[in-house]
Write a protein that holds these residues in place. Structure first.
Motif, PDB file in Angstrom:
ATOM      1  N   ALA A  95      63.607 -77.135 -62.969  1.00 34.64           N
ATOM      2  CA  ALA A  95      64.867 -77.885 -63.058  1.00 34.64           C
ATOM      3  C   ALA A  95      65.825 -77.252 -64.055  1.00 34.64           C
ATOM      4  CB  ALA A  95      64.574 -79.336 -63.457  1.00 34.64           C
ATOM      5  N   GLU A  96      65.470 -76.063 -64.570  1.00 33.17           N
ATOM      6  CA  GLU A  96      66.283 -75.401 -65.588  1.00 33.17           C
ATOM      7  C   GLU A  96      67.487 -74.724 -64.935  1.00 33.17           C
ATOM      8  OE1 GLU A  96      67.657 -75.001 -68.868  1.00 33.17           O
ATOM      9  OE2 GLU A  96      65.534 -75.537 -69.096  1.00 33.17           O
ATOM     10  N   THR A  97      68.644 -74.862 -65.553  1.00 34.29           N
ATOM     11  CA  THR A  97      69.861 -74.282 -64.960  1.00 34.29           C
ATOM     12  C   THR A  97      70.543 -73.259 -65.866  1.00 34.29           C
ATOM     13  OG1 THR A  97      71.167 -76.148 -65.817  1.00 34.29           O
ATOM     14  CG2 THR A  97      70.316 -76.310 -63.562  1.00 34.29           C
ATOM     15  N   GLY A  98      70.442 -73.425 -67.168  1.00 31.98           N
ATOM     16  CA  GLY A  98      71.245 -72.559 -68.037  1.00 31.98           C
ATOM     17  C   GLY A  98      70.464 -71.595 -68.892  1.00 31.98           C
ATOM     18  N   ALA A  99      69.146 -71.725 -68.999  1.00 32.41           N
ATOM     19  CA  ALA A  99      68.362 -70.907 -69.918  1.00 32.41           C
ATOM     20  C   ALA A  99      68.088 -69.529 -69.333  1.00 32.41           C
ATOM     21  CB  ALA A  99      67.050 -71.606 -70.241  1.00 32.41           C
ATOM     22  N   THR A 100      67.933 -68.550 -70.231  1.00 28.35           N
ATOM     23  CA  THR A 100      67.499 -67.210 -69.833  1.00 28.35           C
ATOM     24  C   THR A 100      66.274 -66.822 -70.643  1.00 28.35           C
ATOM     25  OG1 THR A 100      68.904 -66.088 -71.459  1.00 28.35           O
ATOM     26  CG2 THR A 100      69.857 -66.524 -69.273  1.00 28.35           C
ATOM     27  N   ILE A 101      65.400 -66.034 -70.024  1.00 27.77           N
ATOM     28  CA  ILE A 101      64.190 -65.536 -70.678  1.00 27.77           C
ATOM     29  C   ILE A 101      64.133 -64.043 -70.438  1.00 27.77           C
ATOM     30  CG2 ILE A 101      61.687 -65.743 -70.860  1.00 27.77           C
ATOM     31  CD1 ILE A 101      61.921 -68.485 -69.505  1.00 27.77           C
ATOM     32  N   ASP A 102      64.070 -63.283 -71.509  1.00 27.74           N
ATOM     33  CA  ASP A 102      64.074 -61.815 -71.420  1.00 27.74           C
ATOM     34  C   ASP A 102      65.258 -61.313 -70.606  1.00 27.74           C
ATOM     35  OD1 ASP A 102      61.794 -61.780 -72.920  1.00 27.74           O
ATOM     36  OD2 ASP A 102      60.430 -61.553 -71.211  1.00 27.74           O
ATOM     37  N   GLY A 103      66.390 -61.977 -70.800  1.00 28.32           N
ATOM     38  CA  GLY A 103      67.613 -61.544 -70.150  1.00 28.32           C
ATOM     39  C   GLY A 103      67.751 -61.976 -68.710  1.00 28.32           C
ATOM     40  N   LYS A 104      66.810 -62.719 -68.187  1.00 23.76           N
ATOM     41  CA  LYS A 104      66.865 -63.170 -66.802  1.00 23.76           C
ATOM     42  C   LYS A 104      67.043 -64.685 -66.764  1.00 23.76           C
ATOM     43  CE  LYS A 104      63.269 -59.768 -65.679  1.00 23.76           C
ATOM     44  NZ  LYS A 104      61.885 -59.622 -65.144  1.00 23.76           N
ATOM     45  N   PRO A 105      67.677 -65.200 -65.712  1.00 21.64           N
ATOM     46  CA  PRO A 105      67.679 -66.659 -65.538  1.00 21.64           C
ATOM     47  C   PRO A 105      66.242 -67.174 -65.515  1.00 21.64           C
ATOM     48  CG  PRO A 105      69.214 -65.633 -64.021  1.00 21.64           C
ATOM     49  CD  PRO A 105      68.445 -64.509 -64.666  1.00 21.64           C
ATOM     50  N   ALA A 106      66.031 -68.351 -66.072  1.00 21.29           N
ATOM     51  CA  ALA A 106      64.666 -68.870 -66.261  1.00 21.29           C
ATOM     52  C   ALA A 106      63.861 -68.864 -64.962  1.00 21.29           C
ATOM     53  CB  ALA A 106      64.725 -70.275 -66.842  1.00 21.29           C
ATOM     54  N   GLN A 107      64.504 -69.216 -63.850  1.00 22.19           N
ATOM     55  CA  GLN A 107      63.766 -69.283 -62.592  1.00 22.19           C
ATOM     56  C   GLN A 107      63.455 -67.891 -62.049  1.00 22.19           C
ATOM     57  OE1 GLN A 107      65.134 -72.202 -59.777  1.00 22.19           O
ATOM     58  NE2 GLN A 107      65.614 -73.705 -61.361  1.00 22.19           N
ATOM     59  N   GLN A 108      64.275 -66.884 -62.363  1.00 22.08           N
ATOM     60  CA  GLN A 108      63.942 -65.516 -61.964  1.00 22.08           C
ATOM     61  C   GLN A 108      62.791 -64.988 -62.798  1.00 22.08           C
ATOM     62  OE1 GLN A 108      65.188 -63.609 -59.371  1.00 22.08           O
ATOM     63  NE2 GLN A 108      63.403 -62.393 -59.967  1.00 22.08           N
ATOM     64  N   TRP A 109      62.814 -65.301 -64.106  1.00 20.51           N
ATOM     65  CA  TRP A 109      61.684 -64.904 -64.960  1.00 20.51           C
ATOM     66  C   TRP A 109      60.403 -65.531 -64.442  1.00 20.51           C
ATOM     67  CZ3 TRP A 109      58.160 -67.727 -67.808  1.00 20.51           C
ATOM     68  CH2 TRP A 109      57.354 -67.013 -68.691  1.00 20.51           C
ATOM     69  N   LEU A 110      60.480 -66.780 -64.016  1.00 19.62           N
ATOM     70  CA  LEU A 110      59.315 -67.478 -63.475  1.00 19.62           C
ATOM     71  C   LEU A 110      58.789 -66.750 -62.233  1.00 19.62           C
ATOM     72  CD1 LEU A 110      57.385 -69.922 -63.104  1.00 19.62           C
ATOM     73  CD2 LEU A 110      59.269 -71.084 -61.924  1.00 19.62           C
ATOM     74  N   ALA A 111      59.694 -66.388 -61.324  1.00 18.06           N
ATOM     75  CA  ALA A 111      59.272 -65.705 -60.100  1.00 18.06           C
ATOM     76  C   ALA A 111      58.600 -64.374 -60.419  1.00 18.06           C
ATOM     77  CB  ALA A 111      60.479 -65.510 -59.180  1.00 18.06           C
ATOM     78  N   ASP A 112      59.162 -63.620 -61.382  1.00 20.24           N
ATOM     79  CA  ASP A 112      58.578 -62.330 -61.748  1.00 20.24           C
ATOM     80  C   ASP A 112      57.208 -62.505 -62.400  1.00 20.24           C
ATOM     81  OD1 ASP A 112      60.883 -61.224 -60.779  1.00 20.24           O
ATOM     82  OD2 ASP A 112      61.783 -60.856 -62.756  1.00 20.24           O
ATOM     83  N   ALA A 113      57.085 -63.525 -63.259  1.00 16.38           N
ATOM     84  CA  ALA A 113      55.793 -63.764 -63.918  1.00 16.38           C
ATOM     85  C   ALA A 113      54.720 -64.122 -62.906  1.00 16.38           C
ATOM     86  CB  ALA A 113      55.949 -64.878 -64.957  1.00 16.38           C
ATOM     87  N   LEU A 114      55.068 -64.964 -61.924  1.00  8.96           N
ATOM     88  CA  LEU A 114      54.093 -65.337 -60.901  1.00  8.96           C
ATOM     89  C   LEU A 114      53.716 -64.137 -60.037  1.00  8.96           C
ATOM     90  CD1 LEU A 114      55.512 -68.820 -59.808  1.00  8.96           C
ATOM     91  CD2 LEU A 114      53.496 -68.350 -61.229  1.00  8.96           C
ATOM     92  N   GLU A 115      54.657 -63.266 -59.783  1.00  9.14           N
ATOM     93  CA  GLU A 115      54.359 -62.051 -59.015  1.00  9.14           C
ATOM     94  C   GLU A 115      53.388 -61.169 -59.792  1.00  9.14           C
ATOM     95  OE1 GLU A 115      56.736 -58.247 -57.035  1.00  9.14           O
ATOM     96  OE2 GLU A 115      57.839 -60.018 -57.720  1.00  9.14           O
ATOM     97  N   THR A 116      53.585 -61.056 -61.095  1.00  9.41           N
ATOM     98  CA  THR A 116      52.675 -60.271 -61.939  1.00  9.41           C
ATOM     99  C   THR A 116      51.264 -60.862 -61.914  1.00  9.41           C
ATOM    100  OG1 THR A 116      54.481 -59.612 -63.396  1.00  9.41           O
ATOM    101  CG2 THR A 116      52.246 -59.476 -64.297  1.00  9.41           C
ATOM    102  N   LEU A 117      51.162 -62.174 -62.024  1.00 11.54           N
ATOM    103  CA  LEU A 117      49.852 -62.815 -62.019  1.00 11.54           C
ATOM    104  C   LEU A 117      49.161 -62.648 -60.669  1.00 11.54           C
ATOM    105  CD1 LEU A 117      50.742 -66.130 -63.904  1.00 11.54           C
ATOM    106  CD2 LEU A 117      49.368 -64.233 -64.784  1.00 11.54           C
ATOM    107  N   ALA A 118      49.915 -62.797 -59.592  1.00 15.97           N
ATOM    108  CA  ALA A 118      49.319 -62.681 -58.259  1.00 15.97           C
ATOM    109  C   ALA A 118      48.817 -61.270 -58.001  1.00 15.97           C
ATOM    110  CB  ALA A 118      50.343 -63.090 -57.211  1.00 15.97           C
ATOM    111  N   ALA A 119      49.495 -60.275 -58.567  1.00 16.35           N
ATOM    112  CA  ALA A 119      49.121 -58.876 -58.320  1.00 16.35           C
ATOM    113  C   ALA A 119      48.035 -58.377 -59.259  1.00 16.35           C
ATOM    114  CB  ALA A 119      50.366 -57.990 -58.445  1.00 16.35           C
TER     115      ALA A 119
END
Length: 1004
Positions: free
Chosen positions: A211-235
């Motif tokens: 539900a996050e709209t404005g936060a960024t993590i490591d320079g990415k929107p929070a939901q993009q960081w989330l997608a990348d982290a899940l991709e790393t874990l899955a791989a």
């Protein structure tokens, strides 16, 4: 088509996939990714249920598993209907059919709402005080009526056609919760090479990030960081990711129970997939990242549809694209309310006012709200709401020096509330960890751990996105290290997010209204108000555990998620003591309701109580045998001929065994192979008798005791060689005996060189009993001499019968000459048929368990569990001769030496003969000394004992019985009485052996 309260864009729903569903008979539309609650809100539906006690209109309060109100019944067909599902957790699919609950005749007009009118007369404790009179009325009148009215949804009546599976798994690190802390913990643990499992109850990983709209993590929107982290874990190859999976129970030694919903969200589930899967995970280390739950505020009429948590309102808007209202009033005691107000305003929802309970409004959040043109009111409370099926307004009043000023009515169709956040400590509490109270945060936090776990993020009072992620990473790394892995690579997280303060409020908000008419709800699910809790304290309850049970707050499926801290705050204020002095309720599993099906798994229908059959079962069935259940086995009870009842069949079978020969299936006897150099010593310690001098080729009857000296099991044991014993046990005692042996071997005598192997199903056992048994069997033996000289009673020989390996026991449970032929199970029926064919010229007859019982009772042989009741020592049942007097020790020996174990008034096994030989006593009937006792008796009667076995003996042409009677052996020859409803029955106490007491027929 998809609802007038849907935003034009945004959210995580798939707007390209519209879905039709029905609620209370009306068709609505939503999108893939919606929950039932979000889809209804998007269609302007807020009335979703009725309250449990007062039947008040209710709508959603939350957006997750803590939802207390919006409980629905979801129906797929007549057999697939599930009540009491939270609409906030029901994922939308095409054709979903849901129905509201606890209302009649309809949700809009519920006749049960009359209860609300009588609410002043139904306070907490009403049931306890009212239903005590008149005497006896509870069972006759009150209980049936209350049970008929109780409950929410209606349980299905048809068998559940779905399949549920169970899975066992192991991992190095289990992470419970996949919010920002859990994702970070999994990243850290997986980077070390540890096997990681990451589980979350939602359909998507991410938690608050979804539900996050404005936060960024490591320079990415929070939901993009989330997608990348899940991709790393899955791989990574060493991480198991489980969505829709609730960790619902924390059990000793890091055993975590997980409920995975496999097909609940699908419109057309694959029939090859289970509906749900139970994971039983043994984890070396656990990271609990369960987050925190927003706390509601307790003010009058806070239960109207349209009153919900601030984070829930924000979540519906930003995650699901559903506007929870058009004009909102926000009532808050923390910054969360401001964030929700600003995001709703940006999403097209007018914010009428922010009522802040705090006296001073300062900081960035207030400034942002004022800049957005929102009316911000400090030191302001909501003193009530308007509306019936939907909130239509809120009364706002100023607090001045603790007093509530005059109220102003603000028109709105949405009231958002936030009293702060309560860490979700349920799983930690279930692990038996000790909670500690933090007075600054006004919450309980994890304290001393018992299991190998650690909490991370908001569930341990760490707030702020950056702090939560870094805390999760550190906790995941420590878990992997404690599991035996190296450290993860150091990592810093650049997080930009608006931080929320840690303010909050617990207890009831002051409102200045008459509490008798102002319902301020603490527990929505159980209709518990602040007035109820205050009443409990006036009634004398001081512990929150007692208040909980008196008022029912925090009970049932809520388990204190939304109500606990506010209840503690109210009790604290009423009693004038600190929250820690009041105590804390126990958080019991399951965390959220869990289906019975997931616990049963495949154990239902024919598999509920597994049916075990012997190799001879089909032969017996073909011959018309009547079967009975003995432990897990189907055993032939008797073999009736045309026109015979059980008594006639048993009489015929008994006569056949006594006069010629009978054949009996004894395959169900437990069998254990005890092998090793120390086998004899092991036997010597486990059984009461001596075994070291028993010669190979001989049998001995063995008695096994528990540590307390009471008879546990018995059986015949054959010594096959100096290092090998073939042990038999009772049918029902086989697993218990093996477990008993293994326990002692592994924990008490690990120095003994012995192996134990269950061979119960390895051998089929064919008992041939009767004076012609030797004559029938001898021609079938290839290399075993059954003559009296070569094969005396209580001997065992190994050889072959019709080319099949066999072990033959010369043993009898009938008192006649008898042999038990043990052959491999796969040859059981063939050898049975060969023996039966050889015996036909001799009149051989199959007999069942009932005949076996009669024959052994005629001899006075006991059956463990029938003559014994768990309190009998060997001497009580005439087995004192089987206790080795010279043995140094055996299990139960010291207990037998207690004076009470040899008291003369102990119940002892004796025989009974009725004066009228035709009367068969009832098993379990009590025995008294005097004849005048009536049944039932108005006064206690001194009982001497009870009947354990009773039969009509065709051999003796009369009834016989065995009984356990106080000082029984000293009473032999005396008269006693068995009181029955039809009158007293006179009996004579006799020796328990009625037939061939000298044993002359064993070697007939």
């Amino acid at each position: 088509m998809t609802g007038s309260f849907r935003t034009a864009s945004g959210g995580r729903i798939d707007r390209a996939k519209p879905l039709a569903f029905r609620f209370d008979g009306t068709t609505y539309y939503g999108f893939q990714g919606d929950t039932l609650a979000s889809a209804l809100i998007a269609n302007g539906v807020h009335l979703m249920g009725r309250s449990f006690k007062y039947h008040r209109p209710r709508g959603v309060v939350s957006a997750g598993s803590d939802e207390p109100n919006a409980l629905v019944d979801v129906r797929r067909d007549d057999a697939r209907t599930t009540p009491n599902l939270r609409a906030t957790q029901v994922e939308l699919y095409e054709g979903l059919v849901a129905t509201s609950q606890n209302r009649w005749p309809s949700l809009g007009f519920d006749a049960g709402a009359m209860n609300d009118l009588f609410s002043p007369f139904l306070p907490a404790g009403f049931y306890y005080k009212t239903f005590m009179w008149p005497a006896g009325a509870w069972k006759r009148f009150y209980e049936p009526k209350i049970r008929a009215m109780a409950g929410l949804g209606v349980a299905p009546t048809l068998p559940d056609p779905d399949r549920y599976t169970q899975h066992y798994a192991h991992c190095d690190v289990l992470v419970i919760g996949a919010g920002p802390a859990g994702i970070a913990a999994a990243l850290a643990a997986s980077a070390t090479g540890a096997r990681v499992m990451l589980v979350d109850e939602q359909a998507e990983f991410g938690g608050s990030l979804l539900a996050e709209t404005g936060a960024t993590i490591d320079g990415k929107p929070a939901q993009q960081w989330l997608a990348d982290a899940l991709e790393t874990l899955a791989a990574s190859g060493n991480v198991t990711l489980l969505t829709r999976t609730t960790a619902f129970g924390y059990f000793p030694h890091n055993m975590i129970a997980l409920a995975e919903r496999v097909t609940e969200h699908l419109a057309s589930p694959n029939p090859n997939l289970p509906r749900e899967r139970l994971w039983q995970v043994r984890a070396t280390e656990v990271v609990i990242a369960a987050g925190a739950l927003e706390r509601p505020l307790v003010f009058p009429e806070n239960d109207r549809p349209g009153v919900m948590l601030a984070e829930a309102g924000r979540t519906y808007l930003t995650r699901y694209g559903a506007k929870p209202g058009t004009r909102a009033t926000v009532f808050t005691a923390c910054d969360s309310g401001y964030r929700a107000a600003l995001e709703l305003a940006a999403g097209g929802v007018e914010v009428a006012a922010i009522a802040d309970l705090r006296p001073q409004v300062h900081g960035d959040w207030a400034a942002k709200a004022l800049d957005a043109g929102i009316d911000v009111r400090p030191s302001t409370v909501v003193t009530g709401t308007l509306g019936r099926r939907r909130v239509s307004g809120a009364h706002l009043a100023k607090l001045k020096a603790g007093a509530v000023g005059p109220a102003e009515t603000v028109a709105c169709d949405l009231v958002l509330m936030s009293g702060g956040f309560t860490p979700s400590v349920h799983m930690f509490s279930q692990s038996r960890g000790k909670l500690v109270y933090d007075p600054a945060l006004q919450v309980y936090l994890p304290g001393t751990s018992v299991e190998r776990e650690r909490s991370a993020g908001a569930c341990r009072g760490v707030y702020g996105l950056k702090a939560v992620i870094e805390d999760g990473y550190a906790r995941g790394e420590s878990a992997a290290k404690d599991a035996g892995f190296g450290a993860a690579s150091p990592r810093a997280f650049a997080v930009e997010a608006a931080e929320l303060g840690t303010d909050g409020f617990i207890g009831a908000v002051p409102h200045g209204r008459n509490p008798a008419f102002a319902k301020a709800f603490v527990d929505w699910q159980n209709d518990v108000t602040s007035k109820d809790i205050a009443l409990a304290t006036r009634e004398g309850f001081r512990s929150i555990e007692h208040v909980k049970r008196y008022t029912t707050t925090g009970m049932a499926t809520d388990q204190g998620k939304s109500s606990n801290m506010n209840a503690l705050g109210i009790v604290s204020e009423q009693l004038g003591v600190g929250v820690p002095q009041i105590g804390l309720t126990t958080f019991r599993p399951p965390f959220t309701p869990t289906t019975f099906g997931i616990f049963a798994g495949a154990a239902r229908g024919d598999l509920f109580d597994p049916i075990r059959t012997t190799p001879i079962h089909d032969w017996a069935a073909e011959r018309g045998a009547a079967f009975e259940d003995v432990s897990l086995w189907k055993r032939a009870h008797y073999f009736p001929k045309t026109g015979e009842d059980m008594h006639a069949a048993v009489a015929r079978e008994c006569k056949a065994v006594r006069s010629g020969a009978g054949i009996f299936d004894a395959s169900t006897l437990g069998k254990i192979e005890i092998v090793g150099p120390d086998a004899a010593e092991f036997m010597n310690r486990m059984y009461t008798n001596a075994w070291t001098k028993l010669e190979p080729g001989r049998l001995r009857y063995g008695v096994m005791l528990r540590e307390d000296g009471f008879v546990m099991d018995d059986g015949v044991v054959g010594r096959l060689s100096h290092d090998r014993f073939h042990v038999t046990t009772t049918t029902g005692g086989a697993p218990r005996v093996l477990a008993h042996m293994e326990d002692y071997l592994q924990t008490e005598w690990p120095d003994l060189d012995v192996w134990l192997t269950s061979t119960t199903e390895q051998w089929a056992v064919i008992a041939v009993q009767g004076p012609k048994s030797r004559e029938i069997l001898q021609p079938l033996m290839d290399d075993i001499d059954l003559s009296r000289a070569a094969f005396p009673h209580m001997s065992v020989r190994e050889g072959h019968i019709r080319g099949v390996p066999t072990r033959v026991f010369s043993v009898s449970f009938t008192g006649e000459l008898g042999f038990e032929v043990n052959v491999p199970a796969e040859h059981g029926r063939a050898i049975w048929e060969a023996i039966f064919k050889a015996g036909e010229p001799h009149g051989i007859m199959p007999y069942g368990t009932e005949t076996m019982h009669v024959l052994r009772a005629e001899k006075g042989y006991i059956i463990v569990g029938q003559e014994t009741d768990g309190t009998a020592v060997p001497d009580d049942v005439n087995l004192g001769w089987a206790v080795g007097k010279a043995k140094r020790d055996f299990v139960g020996k010291r207990s037998l030496e207690r004076a009470a174990m040899s008291a003369p008034d102990r119940k002892q096994l004796v025989g009974l003969l009725t004066t009228d030989p035709k009367i068969v006593l009832e098993e379990g009937a009590q025995i008294v000394a005097e004849p005048g006792v009536k049944v039932p008796s108005p006064t206690p009667v001194p009982m001497l004992g009870f009947v354990t076995s009773s039969y009509a003996s065709a051999t003796l042409e009369r009834s016989i019985a065995l009984a356990m009677i106080k000082g029984g052996r000293a009473r032999i020859g005396t008269k006693l009485h068995v009181p029955m409803p039809g009158g007293s029955i006179e009996v004579t106490v006799v020796e328990p052996s009625f037939y061939d007491p000298k044993g002359e027929r064993f070697d007939a």
